[in-house]
Structures are given as C-alpha cells and as structure tokens.
Design an enzyme around this catalytic site. Sequence first.
Site, mmCIF file in Angstrom:
data_model
loop_
_atom_site.group_PDB
_atom_site.id
_atom_site.type_symbol
_atom_site.label_atom_id
_atom_site.label_comp_id
_atom_site.label_asym_id
_atom_site.label_seq_id
_atom_site.Cartn_x
_atom_site.Cartn_y
_atom_site.Cartn_z
ATOM 1 N N ALA A 86 0.826 -1.206 0.000
ATOM 2 C CA ALA A 86 0.000 0.000 0.000
ATOM 3 C C ALA A 86 0.863 1.261 0.000
ATOM 4 C CB ALA A 86 -0.919 -0.009 1.219
ATOM 5 N N PHE A 87 2.028 1.190 0.669
ATOM 6 C CA PHE A 87 2.897 2.351 0.835
ATOM 7 C C PHE A 87 3.584 2.778 -0.456
ATOM 8 C CE2 PHE A 87 5.269 -1.506 1.624
ATOM 9 C CZ PHE A 87 6.349 -1.365 0.773
ATOM 10 N N GLY A 88 3.849 1.834 -1.359
ATOM 11 C CA GLY A 88 4.622 2.114 -2.562
ATOM 12 C C GLY A 88 5.304 0.856 -3.046
ATOM 13 N N LYS A 89 6.543 1.006 -3.512
ATOM 14 C CA LYS A 89 7.296 -0.150 -4.004
ATOM 15 C C LYS A 89 8.683 -0.174 -3.369
ATOM 16 C CE LYS A 89 4.807 -0.509 -8.378
ATOM 17 N NZ LYS A 89 4.885 -0.586 -9.852
ATOM 18 N N LYS A 105 12.860 1.717 -0.274
ATOM 19 C CA LYS A 105 11.403 1.840 -0.257
ATOM 20 C C LYS A 105 11.032 3.180 -0.892
ATOM 21 C CE LYS A 105 8.907 0.822 3.501
ATOM 22 N NZ LYS A 105 8.199 0.968 4.819
ATOM 23 N N ASP A 202 2.423 -3.497 14.574
ATOM 24 C CA ASP A 202 2.049 -4.301 13.397
ATOM 25 C C ASP A 202 2.988 -5.496 13.237
ATOM 26 O OD1 ASP A 202 0.463 -4.997 11.258
ATOM 27 O OD2 ASP A 202 1.544 -3.745 9.810
#
Length: 404
Positions: A86-89, A105, A202
């Site tokens: 969800a954050f990116g790649k 990231k 998490d």
Amino acid sequence: MSRTQPPPRHPPFVPHVQCSMQPEDDSLRLESASLGESAVTADDDGVKRSHKGESCENDEEGHLVYHIGLVMNERYEVVSTLGAGAFGKVVECIDRHRDEHVAVKIVRNIDCFREVAKSEIAVLEEINSLDDDNRFACVRMLDWFEHEGHICIVFELLGLSTFEFLRRNQFLPFSVEQIRHMAFQIFRAICFLHRNKLTHTDLKPENILFVSSEYDDKMVKKCVLSVRKCHFKRKLRSLDVKVVDFGTATFDHEHHESLVSTRHYRAPEVILDLGWNQSCDVWSLGCVLMEFYLDIHSSRKEHLAMMEKVLGPIPVHLLKQTRKQHYVHNEHLNWDRQSSSDNYIRKHCKPLKKYMQRKSEEERQLFDLLSCMLEYDVSRRITLEEALWHPFFSPMRPQKHQRS
C-alpha cells in the site's frame, strides 16, 4: 549530497493521519517482505521499460514509474523490483558510493503516505541512535532522500520474510528449536523498543525477515494415506532475523489510533476498543509464534469467537468495559452458535494446549509461554522483559545469567 531537513529525532512527531491504508483491509497490508526477496518480479511489476535519460512520472495511484538503470540521488541505481504494498514499491539498488546492494522503499507521492514515511524515518533514526552498535534485531535505515516528490528510505538488504519462506516451503512449520532461536531475537528487539517507550503495533510474519534466506534441500519422509512419500524441505542455513516496518510504530506519549495491527494478530483490547499499550505487541507475537508452530489462520466478531474457542471465554469485566457493546449480549459474546461461521470454528479451533503435537518438555514450555502471552487481560499478560526469562529460553542464555 543534498538532503531535506529530517523530521525531529527527539521526540519524533507522528501526525494523526487519515488515509486509505486501514489495517482492517487485508488487501492493503504492508507486505514488508518486500524489503528482501519477494514473489514479485521485474517482469510483472509495471516497471517502465525506458532509456536511462527519460524523466520519471507517477501513475494514477501515486507510485513512481521508474526503469531498471534509473539512478536516484546520484547514488542508487535500480537493478530490480523486490515487492510492492500500500505504501509504494521496494527496489533493489546498487549503492554506487559503497558498492553494495541495498533495498530502497519508494513511497507513493500522496500526502498521507508521505506523513507516515516521515514518521517511520523519525523512528528509525531514533532506533539507529539508541542502538548504534546494532545489538538488537531491528532493520537498519542507511539513508533517506527525496526523488521526484517521493520519499525514499534506504535499508540494508535482507532475505525473505518468515511468511514468504513458509509459503515457499509448503507451509511446513518451523521446529520448536528454530522457533526458540527466532523468538529470542524478536523478543529482545521488541523489548528494546518497549524500554524506549515505543510500540511496533504491526507485528506479523510478513514484518519479520531473515537476514539471509539461503537454504539447503533436506529430504523428508511423510505418510499420506499409508503411502510413504519423500519430498524436500528447505532447511535454512541461518536463523538470524530482523523486525521491519516501523511506519505505524507509536511512542507512549503520542496519539494512539484506535485501530492498529493486522487482523489476525490484533489483540482483544484493540478489537473491543478498550485502549492499548505495548502489551498489544506481546499478543501479536504470541499469534506469530503459534503460526510458526502450526499454520492456523474473519469479521472482528468472528475473530473474538475464535479466541474464545482457543483460550476460553472473554472475561466479563472486559466485555462490560468495551465501547463495542453490539459485540455483547447478557455479559457474553454476542455470537450466533447456529451460523456457518460457528460450524467452521467448532471444526477448526480447539483449546490452545490441544495443538501441542509431541508433548515434549520444550513444547510444554513453549505452550506455557504462549498461554502467558495470549492472556485477555492486559494487566495479567506477560511482558517481553519477563518472557525473556521464561524457561523456554533457558538454552539461549549463558549459564552465568541463569536465575537460581
């Protein structure tokens, strides 16, 4: 090398952010296995195939459209894609200054994700400062920078996540000895966070990575319907692990979001909206160890019903305190005993200690530790400081540190 001013280190500020990344939606889970190897390949990740001279752009979801060979910050050359979330790649890069491979990231260029990334940088800088000799098993942030409006965080390159290794190994569980070695490192790392007034929030197998996931094939025999078959099991060469993904880590003094953790690892006090503290990490790790031992994987109310089947009834005083009174009826969990979900739970869930397979002394100790971690009442749940002195970890402690 120019860098923008980093977020304040002490105390770091974590803003109250509302965005589409909700932990209840498993399709948006932050798969931090992408800091190491992952099933995503450069052929199917949407990487732009272009010449090095072309400019970068964003896709409709705010991801950076990049190409193999792109050099970011005049230093990091993209060589492959490791994964996405969800954050990116996350991409593997060659650090031209150090001539070594790293993981970068690349955060989506959307305000809420940028704010989460700034929070993660502040936490990682604090961890680096507090653990400058790298004694605890938390991933190391090596650098960070901005590229075309995207915050990019540089990490040491690690191996597969524990979840991905299990998946590729046909979900054959880890041995008790392997669990002990991994758990000791993880507990020390999270205990280090807790001592410094930080909760991860998490913890799950996707966020625990092997430092190296190199393995040897080991032939094992298995009986299926009285037929003895041979197959290969991957045996790791090293059990060193590190905890990753500090994007939702929260300091004690900061605002605590009401909903944290990924569903399967979410503590009952979070589900019941009773407020939470560092103890929610202990519950999550109890679930993680159970998954390592025996792969068992729900609406939130169904999750509570599964807990009751495994751990016994939720204490009445907790049900009385919950703000989620629609979960409660006559001081019991409001659950339809005639539903298909209840049939599934009765069929697949059983009291905790009945999952014990061999009843050896080390397994008895493991399940005793699990029962202390998977305690409904936060005031009675074991702390990680206490857990590290549990008899299960006696083989991990030098003789001179054994308690009498």
